[in-house]
Scaffold this motif. Structure first.
Motif, PDB file in Angstrom:
ATOM      1  N   MET A   1       0.358  -1.075   0.195  1.00 43.53           N
ATOM      2  CA  MET A   1      -0.057   0.230  -0.084  1.00 43.53           C
ATOM      3  C   MET A   1       1.244   1.210   0.035  1.00 43.53           C
ATOM      4  O   MET A   1       0.444   2.006  -0.799  1.00 43.53           O
ATOM      5  N   PRO A   2       1.940   1.249   1.031  1.00 40.21           N
ATOM      6  CA  PRO A   2       2.705   2.588   0.895  1.00 40.21           C
ATOM      7  C   PRO A   2       3.387   2.654  -0.707  1.00 40.21           C
ATOM      8  O   PRO A   2       2.974   3.960  -1.303  1.00 40.21           O
ATOM      9  N   GLY A   3       3.954   1.973  -1.435  1.00 35.09           N
ATOM     10  CA  GLY A   3       4.429   1.787  -3.147  1.00 35.09           C
ATOM     11  C   GLY A   3       3.129   2.714  -3.752  1.00 35.09           C
ATOM     12  O   GLY A   3       3.557   3.727  -4.174  1.00 35.09           O
ATOM     13  N   LEU A   4       2.502   1.770  -3.532  1.00 37.42           N
ATOM     14  CA  LEU A   4       0.969   2.696  -4.265  1.00 37.42           C
ATOM     15  C   LEU A   4       0.445   3.501  -4.082  1.00 37.42           C
ATOM     16  O   LEU A   4       0.199   4.337  -4.978  1.00 37.42           O
ATOM     17  N   LEU A   5       0.340   4.305  -2.631  1.00 36.91           N
ATOM     18  CA  LEU A   5      -0.124   5.462  -2.317  1.00 36.91           C
ATOM     19  C   LEU A   5       0.713   6.066  -3.119  1.00 36.91           C
ATOM     20  O   LEU A   5       0.839   7.687  -3.706  1.00 36.91           O
ATOM     21  N   ALA A  42      15.197   9.301  -2.134  1.00 35.68           N
ATOM     22  CA  ALA A  42      13.284   8.963  -1.504  1.00 35.68           C
ATOM     23  C   ALA A  42      12.704   7.933  -1.788  1.00 35.68           C
ATOM     24  O   ALA A  42      11.421   7.816  -1.526  1.00 35.68           O
ATOM     25  N   ARG A  43      12.858   6.770  -1.972  1.00 38.36           N
ATOM     26  CA  ARG A  43      12.832   5.155  -2.415  1.00 38.36           C
ATOM     27  C   ARG A  43      12.922   4.442  -0.894  1.00 38.36           C
ATOM     28  O   ARG A  43      13.878   3.555  -1.514  1.00 38.36           O
ATOM     29  N   PRO A  44      12.295   4.763  -0.104  1.00 39.88           N
ATOM     30  CA  PRO A  44      12.859   3.175   1.265  1.00 39.88           C
ATOM     31  C   PRO A  44      12.319   1.918   0.508  1.00 39.88           C
ATOM     32  O   PRO A  44      11.520   1.810  -0.110  1.00 39.88           O
ATOM     33  N   GLU A  45      13.052   0.997   1.252  1.00 39.68           N
ATOM     34  CA  GLU A  45      11.946   0.094   1.127  1.00 39.68           C
ATOM     35  C   GLU A  45      10.944  -0.647   1.224  1.00 39.68           C
ATOM     36  O   GLU A  45      10.360  -1.346   0.345  1.00 39.68           O
ATOM     37  N   VAL A  46      10.573   0.268   2.411  1.00 38.42           N
ATOM     38  CA  VAL A  46       8.715   0.169   2.639  1.00 38.42           C
ATOM     39  C   VAL A  46       7.928   0.111   1.023  1.00 38.42           C
ATOM     40  O   VAL A  46       7.130  -0.313   1.136  1.00 38.42           O
ATOM     41  N   LEU A  47       8.612   0.781   0.020  1.00 38.98           N
ATOM     42  CA  LEU A  47       7.346   1.008  -1.405  1.00 38.98           C
ATOM     43  C   LEU A  47       8.092   0.251  -2.416  1.00 38.98           C
ATOM     44  O   LEU A  47       7.204   0.360  -3.107  1.00 38.98           O
ATOM     45  N   LEU A  51       5.538  -0.232  -5.651  1.00 35.82           N
ATOM     46  CA  LEU A  51       6.045   0.511  -6.869  1.00 35.82           C
ATOM     47  C   LEU A  51       6.370  -0.647  -7.680  1.00 35.82           C
ATOM     48  O   LEU A  51       6.065  -0.286  -9.218  1.00 35.82           O
ATOM     49  N   THR A  52       6.938  -2.196  -7.616  1.00 32.75           N
ATOM     50  CA  THR A  52       7.121  -3.207  -8.716  1.00 32.75           C
ATOM     51  C   THR A  52       5.239  -3.975  -8.864  1.00 32.75           C
ATOM     52  O   THR A  52       5.572  -3.782 -10.412  1.00 32.75           O
ATOM     53  N   PHE A  53       4.447  -4.216  -8.561  1.00 28.18           N
ATOM     54  CA  PHE A  53       2.929  -4.772  -7.846  1.00 28.18           C
ATOM     55  C   PHE A  53       2.684  -2.499  -9.487  1.00 28.18           C
ATOM     56  O   PHE A  53       2.088  -3.293 -10.639  1.00 28.18           O
ATOM     57  N   ALA A  54       2.981  -1.412  -9.187  1.00 29.09           N
ATOM     58  CA  ALA A  54       2.507  -0.843  -9.856  1.00 29.09           C
ATOM     59  C   ALA A  54       3.340  -0.870 -11.486  1.00 29.09           C
ATOM     60  O   ALA A  54       2.556  -0.742 -12.180  1.00 29.09           O
ATOM     61  N   SER A  55       5.042  -1.046 -11.537  1.00 24.20           N
ATOM     62  CA  SER A  55       5.191  -1.163 -12.801  1.00 24.20           C
ATOM     63  C   SER A  55       5.197  -2.567 -13.516  1.00 24.20           C
ATOM     64  O   SER A  55       5.524  -2.469 -14.630  1.00 24.20           O
ATOM     65  N   GLY A  56       4.248  -3.624 -12.940  1.00 20.59           N
ATOM     66  CA  GLY A  56       3.836  -4.966 -13.586  1.00 20.59           C
ATOM     67  C   GLY A  56       2.955  -5.221 -13.802  1.00 20.59           C
ATOM     68  O   GLY A  56       2.081  -4.704 -14.954  1.00 20.59           O
ATOM     69  N   ARG A  57       1.806  -5.619 -12.871  1.00 21.70           N
ATOM     70  CA  ARG A  57      -0.110  -5.396 -13.309  1.00 21.70           C
ATOM     71  C   ARG A  57      -0.446  -4.275 -13.553  1.00 21.70           C
ATOM     72  O   ARG A  57      -1.190  -4.592 -14.644  1.00 21.70           O
TER      73      ARG A  57
END
Length: 319
Positions: A1-5, A42-47, A51-57
């Motif tokens: 969720m953090p990365g998607l937000l 500004a890309r911590p591991e929690v994101l 972000l991987t989901f966004a760039s793929g699915r």
């Protein structure tokens, strides 16, 4: 969720910039924003998962929805000469750019992304082709930057050239639709010659988009045959998201997609592609990107010239 937000926030900014400056693609803005985020640390591991989901699915879902732009009857209404022009322009631009890119030392996959972007439909095609390659995210950003740069040049130069050549409005529309990279850039270029040119240009441009499915399927098959044993060798000939794209094209062509749905679908498609490219941008490292700068810019210049001249020759001979 953090990365998607975070991706959602990037989409909001990119769409706002596009609303203020329509000639600037939200996809390009998203890539730049993502790169700024990644390179400022500004890309911590929690994101990462989001972000991987966004760039793929999300990217693949965007490709599926892209099919709603196309209706086969509209494409066939262009007539055989224009269809031959589109197929020839795409084939020559793609093969010529890919060949030259490998000769310039950019590598097979980076050259493939640039070739796809210039021959088909800019950033969306680049993102879709990235789904069946092993390219680095910096290669995606390079290719998107090139189609944005040279597409912007086309907006300024093609109307001037069309006036010097005294092209009729519909012929100019065919030329713009067959040669300019992004759909928004095609609209900005063709509208200078009136509504007839604009209407023709948009249909010709979307006919180029039809070529995305066989192109990706062909590349997937080629990689499947050359990969040897292992996971890559067992990948499907037609990726699932490409099959979905074709299914949506069929539904639109059969009238199963109501006209009232088209605007929301296009908005969703733009949001999905923008989120995916924002996520890809966060993985880019500018220092690495600059290492291929001159060769990439040279390849983009040659590819832009190639697609423009091949399309113009087709217009002068066939249209």
């Amino acid at each position: 969720m953090p990365g998607l937000l975070v991706a959602a926030a990037g989409v909001a900014v990119a769409v706002t910039v596009n609303a203020l400056v329509p000639a600037v693609s939200p996809l390009m803005v998203a890539v730049v924003l993502g790169a700024l985020l990644g390179n400022l640390g500004a890309r911590p591991e929690v994101l990462r998962p989001g972000l991987t989901f966004a760039s793929g699915r999300l990217l693949r879902l965007g490709v599926v929805l892209l099919g709603a732009r196309l209706a086969v009857p509209d494409v066939l209404a262009l007539g055989l000469p224009v269809l031959l022009l589109v197929v020839t322009t795409v084939a020559v631009t793609f093969s010529g750019t890919w060949w030259l890119g490998t000769r310039l030392g950019l590598g097979r996959d980076p050259a493939l992304l640039v070739a796809t972007g210039f021959s088909i439909c800019g950033a969306a095609a680049i993102a879709a082709m990235d789904g069946v390659t092993d390219s680095e995210k910096r290669d995606v950003m390079t290719a998107v930057a090139l189609v944005t740069l040279y597409g912007s040049v086309a907006i300024a130069l093609l109307p001037l050239a069309g006036g010097l050549l005294h092209l009729p409005a519909e012929s100019f529309g065919v030329w713009a639709g067959a040669s300019v990279q992004e759909v928004a850039q095609v609209v900005a270029t063709a509208q200078t010659a009136g509504q007839a040119a604009l209407a023709t240009a948009v249909v010709v441009k979307l006919t180029r988009v039809v070529m995305l499915a066989p192109l990706i399927a062909g590349v997937s098959l080629w990689r499947r045959r050359t990969a040897g044993p292992g996971p890559r060798g067992r990948t499907p000939v037609v990726p699932l998201f490409v099959a979905g794209f074709l299914a949506v094209v069929a539904l639109r062509s059969l009238g199963a997609v109501p006209d009232g749905w088209l605007a929301p679908i296009r908005t969703a498609e733009t949001v999905l592609f923008t989120a995916a490219l924002f996520a890809m941008g966060t993985a880019v490292r500018v220092r690495e990107l600059l290492s291929t700068g001159r060769r990439a810019v040279a390849l983009g210049a040659v590819s832009a010239l190639l697609v423009t001249l091949v399309a113009l020759a087709g217009v002068l001979v066939l249209v």
